[in-house]
Design a protein around this motif. Structure first.
Motif, PDB file in Angstrom:
ATOM      1  N   VAL A  33       0.833  -1.206   0.000  1.00 24.92           N
ATOM      2  CA  VAL A  33       0.000   0.000   0.000  1.00 24.92           C
ATOM      3  C   VAL A  33       0.867   1.255   0.000  1.00 24.92           C
ATOM      4  CG1 VAL A  33      -1.611   1.356   1.363  1.00 24.92           C
ATOM      5  CG2 VAL A  33      -1.975  -1.091   1.083  1.00 24.92           C
ATOM      6  N   THR A  34       1.868   1.258   0.828  1.00 28.05           N
ATOM      7  CA  THR A  34       2.747   2.428   0.902  1.00 28.05           C
ATOM      8  C   THR A  34       3.450   2.665  -0.430  1.00 28.05           C
ATOM      9  OG1 THR A  34       3.105   1.991   3.250  1.00 28.05           O
ATOM     10  CG2 THR A  34       4.629   3.495   2.160  1.00 28.05           C
ATOM     11  N   GLY A  35       3.886   1.589  -1.044  1.00 30.87           N
ATOM     12  CA  GLY A  35       4.544   1.719  -2.331  1.00 30.87           C
ATOM     13  C   GLY A  35       3.618   2.274  -3.388  1.00 30.87           C
ATOM     14  N   ALA A  36       2.403   1.726  -3.432  1.00 29.71           N
ATOM     15  CA  ALA A  36       1.437   2.205  -4.407  1.00 29.71           C
ATOM     16  C   ALA A  36       1.051   3.652  -4.123  1.00 29.71           C
ATOM     17  CB  ALA A  36       0.193   1.311  -4.394  1.00 29.71           C
ATOM     18  N   LEU A  37       0.949   3.973  -2.847  1.00 29.25           N
ATOM     19  CA  LEU A  37       0.619   5.355  -2.460  1.00 29.25           C
ATOM     20  C   LEU A  37       1.693   6.319  -2.927  1.00 29.25           C
ATOM     21  CD1 LEU A  37      -0.705   7.647  -0.774  1.00 29.25           C
ATOM     22  CD2 LEU A  37       0.596   6.796   1.161  1.00 29.25           C
ATOM     23  N   THR A  38       2.899   5.992  -2.605  1.00 26.79           N
ATOM     24  CA  THR A  38       4.011   6.848  -3.008  1.00 26.79           C
ATOM     25  C   THR A  38       4.042   7.013  -4.520  1.00 26.79           C
ATOM     26  OG1 THR A  38       5.267   6.035  -1.129  1.00 26.79           O
ATOM     27  CG2 THR A  38       6.494   7.163  -2.851  1.00 26.79           C
ATOM     28  N   TYR A  39       3.812   5.904  -5.186  1.00 21.44           N
ATOM     29  CA  TYR A  39       3.828   5.924  -6.641  1.00 21.44           C
ATOM     30  C   TYR A  39       2.713   6.798  -7.198  1.00 21.44           C
ATOM     31  CZ  TYR A  39       3.492   4.084 -11.378  1.00 21.44           C
ATOM     32  OH  TYR A  39       3.418   3.956 -12.731  1.00 21.44           O
ATOM     33  N   ALA A  40       1.514   6.603  -6.677  1.00 21.55           N
ATOM     34  CA  ALA A  40       0.366   7.342  -7.203  1.00 21.55           C
ATOM     35  C   ALA A  40       0.463   8.825  -6.871  1.00 21.55           C
ATOM     36  CB  ALA A  40      -0.924   6.758  -6.635  1.00 21.55           C
ATOM     37  N   MET A  41       0.859   9.106  -5.646  1.00 23.57           N
ATOM     38  CA  MET A  41       0.925  10.493  -5.205  1.00 23.57           C
ATOM     39  C   MET A  41       1.973  11.273  -5.983  1.00 23.57           C
ATOM     40  SD  MET A  41      -1.209  11.413  -2.902  1.00 23.57           S
ATOM     41  CE  MET A  41      -2.564  10.453  -2.254  1.00 23.57           C
ATOM     42  N   ALA A  42       3.044  10.618  -6.301  1.00 18.96           N
ATOM     43  CA  ALA A  42       4.124  11.301  -6.991  1.00 18.96           C
ATOM     44  C   ALA A  42       3.821  11.462  -8.477  1.00 18.96           C
ATOM     45  CB  ALA A  42       5.425  10.548  -6.796  1.00 18.96           C
ATOM     46  N   ASP A  43       2.682  10.888  -8.882  1.00 20.38           N
ATOM     47  CA  ASP A  43       2.270  11.045 -10.265  1.00 20.38           C
ATOM     48  C   ASP A  43       3.299  10.478 -11.228  1.00 20.38           C
ATOM     49  OD1 ASP A  43       1.436  13.758 -12.508  1.00 20.38           O
ATOM     50  OD2 ASP A  43       0.683  11.722 -12.396  1.00 20.38           O
ATOM     51  N   PHE A  44       3.786   9.291 -10.866  1.00 21.71           N
ATOM     52  CA  PHE A  44       4.817   8.686 -11.688  1.00 21.71           C
ATOM     53  C   PHE A  44       4.246   7.673 -12.672  1.00 21.71           C
ATOM     54  CE2 PHE A  44       8.376   9.484  -8.447  1.00 21.71           C
ATOM     55  CZ  PHE A  44       8.499  10.753  -8.952  1.00 21.71           C
ATOM     56  N   GLY A  45       2.933   7.709 -12.844  1.00 25.52           N
ATOM     57  CA  GLY A  45       2.332   6.709 -13.706  1.00 25.52           C
ATOM     58  C   GLY A  45       2.664   6.899 -15.165  1.00 25.52           C
ATOM     59  N   VAL A  46       2.540   5.828 -15.890  1.00 30.27           N
ATOM     60  CA  VAL A  46       2.732   5.930 -17.332  1.00 30.27           C
ATOM     61  C   VAL A  46       1.555   6.670 -17.952  1.00 30.27           C
ATOM     62  CG1 VAL A  46       3.052   4.619 -19.445  1.00 30.27           C
ATOM     63  CG2 VAL A  46       4.010   3.785 -17.300  1.00 30.27           C
ATOM     64  N   ILE A  47       0.384   6.425 -17.352  1.00 34.23           N
ATOM     65  CA  ILE A  47      -0.819   7.103 -17.843  1.00 34.23           C
ATOM     66  C   ILE A  47      -0.732   8.584 -17.518  1.00 34.23           C
ATOM     67  CG2 ILE A  47      -3.324   7.080 -17.826  1.00 34.23           C
ATOM     68  CD1 ILE A  47      -2.055   4.449 -18.623  1.00 34.23           C
ATOM     69  N   GLN A  48      -0.822   9.370 -18.517  1.00 40.45           N
ATOM     70  CA  GLN A  48      -0.814  10.807 -18.267  1.00 40.45           C
ATOM     71  C   GLN A  48      -2.246  11.328 -18.267  1.00 40.45           C
ATOM     72  OE1 GLN A  48       1.950  11.773 -21.196  1.00 40.45           O
ATOM     73  NE2 GLN A  48       0.547  11.689 -22.933  1.00 40.45           N
ATOM     74  N   ARG A  49      -2.542  12.099 -17.249  1.00 40.50           N
ATOM     75  CA  ARG A  49      -3.895  12.611 -17.115  1.00 40.50           C
ATOM     76  C   ARG A  49      -4.203  13.610 -18.231  1.00 40.50           C
ATOM     77  NH1 ARG A  49      -0.509  15.031 -13.826  1.00 40.50           N
ATOM     78  NH2 ARG A  49      -0.391  17.311 -13.849  1.00 40.50           N
ATOM     79  N   LYS A  50      -5.466  13.738 -18.493  1.00 38.71           N
ATOM     80  CA  LYS A  50      -5.867  14.710 -19.511  1.00 38.71           C
ATOM     81  C   LYS A  50      -5.477  16.120 -19.071  1.00 38.71           C
ATOM     82  CE  LYS A  50      -9.890  11.861 -20.503  1.00 38.71           C
ATOM     83  NZ  LYS A  50     -11.332  11.736 -20.222  1.00 38.71           N
ATOM     84  N   ASN A  51      -5.263  16.939 -20.047  1.00 37.10           N
ATOM     85  CA  ASN A  51      -4.806  18.285 -19.727  1.00 37.10           C
ATOM     86  C   ASN A  51      -5.895  19.135 -19.072  1.00 37.10           C
ATOM     87  OD1 ASN A  51      -2.252  17.855 -20.639  1.00 37.10           O
ATOM     88  ND2 ASN A  51      -2.666  18.571 -22.710  1.00 37.10           N
ATOM     89  N   ASP A  52      -7.161  18.784 -19.334  1.00 41.10           N
ATOM     90  CA  ASP A  52      -8.210  19.603 -18.760  1.00 41.10           C
ATOM     91  C   ASP A  52      -8.541  19.195 -17.328  1.00 41.10           C
ATOM     92  OD1 ASP A  52      -9.191  17.183 -19.359  1.00 41.10           O
ATOM     93  OD2 ASP A  52     -11.039  17.875 -20.289  1.00 41.10           O
ATOM     94  N   VAL A  53      -7.926  18.133 -16.862  1.00 43.05           N
ATOM     95  CA  VAL A  53      -8.153  17.714 -15.490  1.00 43.05           C
ATOM     96  C   VAL A  53      -7.124  18.390 -14.584  1.00 43.05           C
ATOM     97  CG1 VAL A  53      -8.228  15.778 -13.892  1.00 43.05           C
ATOM     98  CG2 VAL A  53      -9.080  15.503 -16.222  1.00 43.05           C
ATOM     99  N   ASP A  54      -7.613  19.022 -13.576  1.00 44.05           N
ATOM    100  CA  ASP A  54      -6.728  19.748 -12.677  1.00 44.05           C
ATOM    101  C   ASP A  54      -5.878  18.781 -11.867  1.00 44.05           C
ATOM    102  OD1 ASP A  54      -6.846  21.624  -9.717  1.00 44.05           O
ATOM    103  OD2 ASP A  54      -5.838  22.249 -11.545  1.00 44.05           O
ATOM    104  N   GLU A  55      -4.714  19.268 -11.465  1.00 41.43           N
ATOM    105  CA  GLU A  55      -3.803  18.439 -10.683  1.00 41.43           C
ATOM    106  C   GLU A  55      -4.453  17.991  -9.375  1.00 41.43           C
ATOM    107  OE1 GLU A  55      -0.245  18.050 -11.266  1.00 41.43           O
ATOM    108  OE2 GLU A  55       0.334  17.208  -9.345  1.00 41.43           O
ATOM    109  N   ARG A  56      -5.249  18.873  -8.773  1.00 41.11           N
ATOM    110  CA  ARG A  56      -5.900  18.514  -7.513  1.00 41.11           C
ATOM    111  C   ARG A  56      -6.906  17.394  -7.704  1.00 41.11           C
ATOM    112  NH1 ARG A  56      -7.033  24.258  -4.406  1.00 41.11           N
ATOM    113  NH2 ARG A  56      -4.928  25.111  -4.656  1.00 41.11           N
ATOM    114  N   ASP A  57      -7.722  17.537  -8.731  1.00 37.32           N
ATOM    115  CA  ASP A  57      -8.691  16.494  -9.012  1.00 37.32           C
ATOM    116  C   ASP A  57      -7.987  15.180  -9.313  1.00 37.32           C
ATOM    117  OD1 ASP A  57     -10.583  18.396  -8.674  1.00 37.32           O
ATOM    118  OD2 ASP A  57     -10.855  18.801 -10.805  1.00 37.32           O
ATOM    119  N   HIS A  58      -6.870  15.296  -9.997  1.00 35.39           N
ATOM    120  CA  HIS A  58      -6.105  14.105 -10.333  1.00 35.39           C
ATOM    121  C   HIS A  58      -5.664  13.364  -9.077  1.00 35.39           C
ATOM    122  CE1 HIS A  58      -3.226  11.569 -12.380  1.00 35.39           C
ATOM    123  NE2 HIS A  58      -2.312  11.953 -11.510  1.00 35.39           N
ATOM    124  N   ARG A  59      -5.112  14.105  -8.146  1.00 31.18           N
ATOM    125  CA  ARG A  59      -4.646  13.460  -6.916  1.00 31.18           C
ATOM    126  C   ARG A  59      -5.812  12.956  -6.076  1.00 31.18           C
ATOM    127  NH1 ARG A  59       0.711  14.420  -6.013  1.00 31.18           N
ATOM    128  NH2 ARG A  59       1.664  15.948  -7.400  1.00 31.18           N
TER     129      ARG A  59
END
Lengths: 220, 220
Positions: free
Chosen positions: A167-193
């Motif tokens: 869980v901690t690993g996945a959390l760190t990974y998700a929070m740091a936004d290190f995913g391969v999937i890049q969020r859409k540009n119209d989605v705000d960073e806050r909403d993303h997190r």
DNA sequence: CGTATTCTCAAACGATCGTTTGATTCTTAC
DNA sequence: GTAAGAATCAAACGATCGTTTGAGAATACG
């Protein structure tokens, strides 16, 4: 104005260095960000780092201490509100673990960068840093593990640590936004997190609830 | 002996450099490991790196290409065995995704190091590296996402990418042995990774099966 | 006020970085 | 055997690294 010498700058020299170091460590890593980059971004003299912190390593430690103390305090405070109560759900405890990191990442300007720095720390194999993090992070992890053990009586203590580690690993990974999937540009960073945290909590809760099995291959 | 010039060394110069670079990048990071360290460990001349690879960045890319091609091939082969069949379970697909990385990490001497290098790549914000990884990794992720979508008809495509992103992050984290929890000394590294994979598969399967919810706060 | 302390600054220190050079050694092919 | 090519080597390039120095400016305190 106050007692600070050379004062009445927008922020003190030490704080400006810490802020600049945090942002640059997040972007380029500890070895990749030089003190000349840091001091230039903070608009202070190069020698100020060694004067106020002693060395680059000490500066790195101070960058961590500043945010980690607050993160740990918030996590333990959130845990204290739900720990030991009858109607506490697994999601509540996970929320107490994840939410403070999420809040930290969007409160001020530097918090978001620190979450990325935190992820760096896990990736870096620096023994000094690992030891430092274990000392400031270990007791928090232990308290959460104790509460999870209460809510998951069917799981062995070691099993809980295993899953919490994931869980901690996945959390760190998700929070740091290190995913391969890049969020859409119209989605705000806050909403993303926020969305990432919601997914993670549900994901982690389902994974933690999964009953333990005997030692065998996972499939078939 | 063969057609290799300066031959009949245990391994060719290029391969020795790649092996040493892999190990040192895993330990000290891309910026932290110098070419002098790499060439010293490989017992080759310093200039050999620029002669055979052109630059340090090109060497880094080659370190990835060597293992990533094999990892992707194995993953797609494992996926092909279970994709589209009626009795395929979620655990089977997850196993096809996770098992090749596990095997890679224990086959020869360098594979285990590469898994750590892979985790580094996620942590590093290097744009060139990210682009390179996305090109070699994206189509594999897309194929797995398609199979997951078949097995999880209740989840939207975007939701699946979200959860797969978390799985990949947790996988990278667990495989790289970046946990705070340190395994007991009497537990072998192989058993450690095997146990981690089993936990991860069960954890990920439970998380993926979790039904989607409407957009609201995760708790309460 | 004057002294002591704290802090800032430009400049330089030696070390190490990635890269290049040019000579030398080994291999290949005729 | 000999010329052409590939590979290795010691040495040095300029650039940048973390750190130190010593003088000067700003503050604190009597």
């Amino acid at each position: 104005m106050t007692s600070a010498p050379y004062a009445s700058r927008e922020r003190s020299t030490k704080e400006r260095i810490l802020g600049a170091a945090e942002a640059l460590f997040a972007t380029h890593g500890f070895a990749g960000a030089s003190l000349r980059q840091v001091t230039a971004a903070a608009r202070v003299n190069l020698a100020a780092v060694n004067y106020h912190f002693g060395s680059k390593d000490k500066l790195i430690e101070e960058v961590f201490r500043r945010r980690l103390d607050e993160l740990n305090t918030r996590r333990l405070a959130a845990l204290a509100k739900v720990a030991g109560q009858e109607d506490t759900s697994l999601e509540d405890v996970l929320d107490a673990y994840i939410r403070p990191a999420l809040d930290l990442s969007r409160n001020d300007g530097g918090g978001a960068a620190f979450v990325r720095v935190l992820a760096r720390a896990y990736a870096e194999h620096n023994e000094t840093l690992r030891k430092f993090l274990s000392e400031n992070y270990g007791h928090v992890l232990r308290q959460f593990a104790g509460e999870f053990a209460r809510l998951l009586p069917g799981l062995a203590k070691e099993e809980i640590y295993w899953r919490l580690d994931i869980v901690t690993g996945a959390l760190t990974y998700a929070m740091a936004d290190f995913g391969v999937i890049q969020r859409k540009n119209d989605v705000d960073e806050r909403d993303h997190r926020e969305t990432a945290a919601e997914h993670l909590i549900r994901f982690a809760a389902a994974g933690l609830r999964n009953p333990s099995v005997s030692t065998s291959t996972a499939t078939r």
